[in-house]
Design a protein around this motif. Structure first.
Motif, PDB file in Angstrom:
ATOM      1  N   MET A 273       0.846  -1.184   0.000  1.00 64.00           N
ATOM      2  CA  MET A 273       0.000   0.000   0.000  1.00 64.00           C
ATOM      3  C   MET A 273       0.889   1.244   0.000  1.00 64.00           C
ATOM      4  N   GLU A 274       0.615   2.111  -0.935  1.00 69.09           N
ATOM      5  CA  GLU A 274       1.394   3.340  -1.030  1.00 69.09           C
ATOM      6  C   GLU A 274       0.886   4.347   0.006  1.00 69.09           C
ATOM      7  N   ILE A 275       1.795   4.918   0.722  1.00 66.04           N
ATOM      8  CA  ILE A 275       1.415   5.897   1.737  1.00 66.04           C
ATOM      9  C   ILE A 275       1.451   7.285   1.103  1.00 66.04           C
ATOM     10  N   SER A 276       0.322   7.957   1.164  1.00 65.60           N
ATOM     11  CA  SER A 276       0.277   9.300   0.605  1.00 65.60           C
ATOM     12  C   SER A 276       0.469  10.311   1.732  1.00 65.60           C
ATOM     13  N   THR A 277       0.994  11.448   1.381  1.00 67.80           N
ATOM     14  CA  THR A 277       1.185  12.499   2.374  1.00 67.80           C
ATOM     15  C   THR A 277       0.319  13.688   1.991  1.00 67.80           C
ATOM     16  N   ILE A 278      -0.082  14.443   2.986  1.00 71.63           N
ATOM     17  CA  ILE A 278      -0.836  15.664   2.739  1.00 71.63           C
ATOM     18  C   ILE A 278      -0.114  16.808   3.431  1.00 71.63           C
ATOM     19  N   GLU A 279      -0.420  18.008   2.986  1.00 70.54           N
ATOM     20  CA  GLU A 279       0.227  19.190   3.566  1.00 70.54           C
ATOM     21  C   GLU A 279      -0.182  19.342   5.030  1.00 70.54           C
ATOM     22  N   ILE A 280       0.726  19.885   5.819  1.00 71.28           N
ATOM     23  CA  ILE A 280       0.467  20.122   7.248  1.00 71.28           C
ATOM     24  C   ILE A 280      -0.782  20.991   7.432  1.00 71.28           C
ATOM     25  N   GLU A 281      -0.909  22.013   6.620  1.00 73.45           N
ATOM     26  CA  GLU A 281      -2.055  22.928   6.721  1.00 73.45           C
ATOM     27  C   GLU A 281      -3.377  22.164   6.523  1.00 73.45           C
ATOM     28  N   LYS A 282      -3.392  21.304   5.514  1.00 69.09           N
ATOM     29  CA  LYS A 282      -4.596  20.519   5.226  1.00 69.09           C
ATOM     30  C   LYS A 282      -4.859  19.526   6.361  1.00 69.09           C
ATOM     31  N   ALA A 283      -3.809  18.898   6.869  1.00 72.58           N
ATOM     32  CA  ALA A 283      -3.953  17.962   7.988  1.00 72.58           C
ATOM     33  C   ALA A 283      -4.516  18.682   9.207  1.00 72.58           C
ATOM     34  N   ALA A 284      -4.028  19.870   9.471  1.00 70.79           N
ATOM     35  CA  ALA A 284      -4.508  20.649  10.624  1.00 70.79           C
ATOM     36  C   ALA A 284      -5.992  20.980  10.469  1.00 70.79           C
ATOM     37  N   THR A 285      -6.389  21.326   9.253  1.00 68.43           N
ATOM     38  CA  THR A 285      -7.798  21.645   8.990  1.00 68.43           C
ATOM     39  C   THR A 285      -8.671  20.422   9.229  1.00 68.43           C
ATOM     40  N   ILE A 286      -8.233  19.280   8.733  1.00 64.25           N
ATOM     41  CA  ILE A 286      -8.988  18.028   8.913  1.00 64.25           C
ATOM     42  C   ILE A 286      -9.064  17.659  10.388  1.00 64.25           C
ATOM     43  N   LEU A 287      -7.939  17.770  11.092  1.00 68.83           N
ATOM     44  CA  LEU A 287      -7.922  17.423  12.518  1.00 68.83           C
ATOM     45  C   LEU A 287      -8.825  18.348  13.323  1.00 68.83           C
ATOM     46  N   LYS A 288      -8.849  19.631  12.960  1.00 67.61           N
ATOM     47  CA  LYS A 288      -9.725  20.586  13.642  1.00 67.61           C
ATOM     48  C   LYS A 288     -11.190  20.207  13.399  1.00 67.61           C
ATOM     49  N   LEU A 289     -11.498  19.845  12.166  1.00 68.66           N
ATOM     50  CA  LEU A 289     -12.847  19.440  11.802  1.00 68.66           C
ATOM     51  C   LEU A 289     -13.268  18.200  12.587  1.00 68.66           C
ATOM     52  N   LEU A 290     -12.341  17.254  12.731  1.00 72.45           N
ATOM     53  CA  LEU A 290     -12.647  16.007  13.425  1.00 72.45           C
ATOM     54  C   LEU A 290     -12.469  16.119  14.938  1.00 72.45           C
ATOM     55  N   GLY A 291     -12.073  17.292  15.401  1.00 67.70           N
ATOM     56  CA  GLY A 291     -11.983  17.546  16.834  1.00 67.70           C
ATOM     57  C   GLY A 291     -13.358  17.637  17.478  1.00 67.70           C
ATOM     58  N   ASP A 292     -14.392  17.738  16.653  1.00 68.65           N
ATOM     59  CA  ASP A 292     -15.766  17.745  17.146  1.00 68.65           C
ATOM     60  C   ASP A 292     -16.254  16.295  17.252  1.00 68.65           C
TER      61      ASP A 292
END
Length: 114
Positions: free
Chosen positions: A1-20
């Motif tokens: 399985m290939e591991i994809s990376t995402i930008e830190i900014e995008k990861a932070a946005t997703i984590l903030k969204l899922l913080g709820d």
């Protein structure tokens, strides 16, 4: 399985969204089943506008997609999203939420959209 990376900014946005907790639970639920907003209203015991806001945020982030079935709009996880592998790796560690759907079915409140 290939591991994809995402930008830190995008990861932070997703984590903030899922913080709820509600959005995080919704996403975990969508991992195994598609849902209608009215089903989420029954499961989470909050208003339809509140649920719609949560779903809209997930949809705007590209995590959720919608499909119309007659009068219903059904939501599912967007497995084609560029952040899906990241999100999947996070929710993989959460407990299964299928019992919520089973409770809904037991109460006769599962929507049949066929």
């Amino acid at each position: 399985m290939e591991i994809s990376t995402i930008e830190i900014e995008k990861a932070a946005t997703i984590l903030k969204l899922l913080g709820d907790k509600t959005r995080l639970t919704m996403l975990k639920m969508l991992e195994t089943h598609d849902y209608c907003v009215c089903e989420f209203v029954e499961i989470f015991k909050v208003s339809q506008p509140a649920i719609s806001q949560h779903v809209r945020k997930l949809k705007d982030a590209g995590l959720v997609r919608e499909m119309r079935r007659g009068q219903w709009i059904i939501y599912s996880m967007n497995k084609d999203s560029d952040v899906f592998p990241f999100v999947q790796s996070l929710i993989h560690h959460l407990p299964n939420q299928d019992f919520k759907l089973q409770e809904l079915e037991a109460q006769g409140l599962r929507i049949s959209c066929d």
